[in-house]
Design a protein around this motif. Structure first.
Motif, mmCIF file in Angstrom:
data_model
loop_
_atom_site.group_PDB
_atom_site.id
_atom_site.type_symbol
_atom_site.label_atom_id
_atom_site.label_comp_id
_atom_site.label_asym_id
_atom_site.label_seq_id
_atom_site.Cartn_x
_atom_site.Cartn_y
_atom_site.Cartn_z
ATOM 1 N N ILE A 146 -9.482 1.193 24.462
ATOM 2 C CA ILE A 146 -8.166 1.221 25.114
ATOM 3 C C ILE A 146 -8.188 0.137 26.183
ATOM 4 N N LEU A 147 -7.329 -0.855 26.050
ATOM 5 C CA LEU A 147 -7.329 -1.959 26.990
ATOM 6 C C LEU A 147 -6.643 -1.568 28.304
ATOM 7 N N PRO A 148 -7.000 -2.211 29.422
ATOM 8 C CA PRO A 148 -6.368 -1.903 30.709
ATOM 9 C C PRO A 148 -4.843 -1.980 30.621
ATOM 10 N N GLY A 149 -4.189 -0.969 31.153
ATOM 11 C CA GLY A 149 -2.730 -0.916 31.140
ATOM 12 C C GLY A 149 -2.150 -0.227 29.925
ATOM 13 N N GLU A 150 -2.994 0.047 28.920
ATOM 14 C CA GLU A 150 -2.537 0.724 27.709
ATOM 15 C C GLU A 150 -2.931 2.204 27.744
ATOM 16 N N LYS A 151 -2.222 3.026 26.970
ATOM 17 C CA LYS A 151 -2.511 4.457 26.931
ATOM 18 C C LYS A 151 -3.161 4.885 25.619
ATOM 19 N N GLU A 152 -3.039 4.044 24.591
ATOM 20 C CA GLU A 152 -3.571 4.417 23.284
ATOM 21 C C GLU A 152 -4.543 3.344 22.785
ATOM 22 N N PRO A 153 -5.489 3.734 21.936
ATOM 23 C CA PRO A 153 -6.446 2.764 21.387
ATOM 24 C C PRO A 153 -5.769 1.752 20.468
ATOM 25 N N MET A 154 -6.384 0.579 20.345
ATOM 26 C CA MET A 154 -5.905 -0.419 19.396
ATOM 27 C C MET A 154 -6.228 0.054 17.977
ATOM 28 N N GLU A 155 -5.320 -0.220 17.027
ATOM 29 C CA GLU A 155 -5.459 0.312 15.668
ATOM 30 C C GLU A 155 -5.749 -0.759 14.618
ATOM 31 N N ASP A 156 -5.145 -1.925 14.763
ATOM 32 C CA ASP A 156 -5.175 -2.956 13.728
ATOM 33 C C ASP A 156 -6.342 -3.919 13.986
ATOM 34 N N PRO A 157 -7.317 -3.990 13.056
ATOM 35 C CA PRO A 157 -8.479 -4.860 13.292
ATOM 36 C C PRO A 157 -8.123 -6.333 13.466
ATOM 37 N N TYR A 158 -7.030 -6.780 12.851
ATOM 38 C CA TYR A 158 -6.637 -8.181 13.013
ATOM 39 C C TYR A 158 -6.015 -8.426 14.387
ATOM 40 N N GLU A 159 -5.276 -7.457 14.891
ATOM 41 C CA GLU A 159 -4.768 -7.560 16.259
ATOM 42 C C GLU A 159 -5.919 -7.492 17.263
ATOM 43 N N ILE A 160 -6.916 -6.666 16.945
ATOM 44 C CA ILE A 160 -8.106 -6.581 17.796
ATOM 45 C C ILE A 160 -8.793 -7.942 17.850
ATOM 46 N N ARG A 161 -8.910 -8.597 16.685
ATOM 47 C CA ARG A 161 -9.553 -9.912 16.645
ATOM 48 C C ARG A 161 -8.759 -10.930 17.466
ATOM 49 N N ASP A 162 -7.449 -10.917 17.314
ATOM 50 C CA ASP A 162 -6.613 -11.860 18.067
ATOM 51 C C ASP A 162 -6.780 -11.677 19.573
ATOM 52 N N ALA A 163 -6.902 -10.416 19.999
ATOM 53 C CA ALA A 163 -6.940 -10.123 21.434
ATOM 54 C C ALA A 163 -8.330 -10.281 22.047
ATOM 55 N N LEU A 164 -9.377 -9.989 21.251
ATOM 56 C CA LEU A 164 -10.701 -9.827 21.860
ATOM 57 C C LEU A 164 -11.820 -10.664 21.253
#
Length: 209
Positions: A146-164
């Motif tokens: 769960i990234l700072p400022g968010e309330k729910e975990p990230m779900e999409d592995p491709y969005e995770i890759r883009d962000a992190l």
């Protein structure tokens, strides 16, 4: 730049699991799927990797870290488990529950709550998580992704890759993840106390409390 492994969620490829564990053992921070959501993980005694995760999640020293364990026997090496508590754990593991217990001396001090000497422990049912733990041979220090400022975990592995992808060493794509963290149950005083309601049904613990 992180590596990106596509691992089968039901039949994890042993070659990729071994490569992932090699990254962990070399001090890497990994993102991997569990039965509740994606999680950040590293070797439990690696101070530098743990500090990286704390910065990424913006966590302070009072955060209850979790040791992801392969089974109850391993869990019992790192948490003090009374007979009544063991029966409760056995009935609800593996599963999407994190249990807060008093830690044993085998838990690295940097993972302990500074005042209570407690630790979160969990046995997941996700095949990728279990394969990683079996190959690693020890618990994986974990926190929900769960990234700072968010309330729910990230779900999409491709969005995770883009962000992190520039902040971690490995992202394991095990398919779309869950959007709820595990349910957290404190068993410090033997009687269950529901600390956080997540994807695990809290009802049995409310009834027994």
């Amino acid at each position: 730049m992180s590596q990106f492994f596509q691992i089968h969620p039901e039949n994890p490829q042993p070659r990729l699991i071994k490569q992932a564990v090699d990254i962990i053992k070399k001090g890497g921070v990994v993102i991997y799927p569990t039965d509740s959501s994606y999680a950040l993980g590293c070797q439990m005694g690696d101070k530098h990797a743990i500090e990286r995760i704390k910065r990424l999640r913006n966590l302070d020293d009072k955060h209850n870290f979790t040791l992801m364990c392969c089974d109850l026997s391993q869990l019992g090496l790192f948490a003090k488990v009374e007979t009544g508590v063991f029966r409760l754990l056995k009935a609800h593991t593996p599963g999407p529950y994190t249990f807060i217990l008093n830690a044993t001396r085998d838990v690295p001090r940097l993972l302990l709550h500074p005042k209570r000497r407690t630790i979160g422990v969990r046995v997941p049912s996700h095949p990728i998580a279990l394969a990683l733990l079996e190959e690693l041979g020890e618990p994986l220090m974990s926190v929900t992704l769960i990234l700072p400022g968010e309330k729910e975990p990230m779900e999409d592995p491709y969005e995770i890759r883009d962000a992190l992808e520039k902040q971690v060493d490995l992202i394991i794509d095990g398919g779309f993840g869950g959007n709820k963290a595990s349910t957290v149950i404190s068993l410090i005083d033997l009687e269950p106390d529901v600390v956080r309601v997540g994807c695990g049904d809290p009802t049995p613990f409310m009834v027994e409390a």
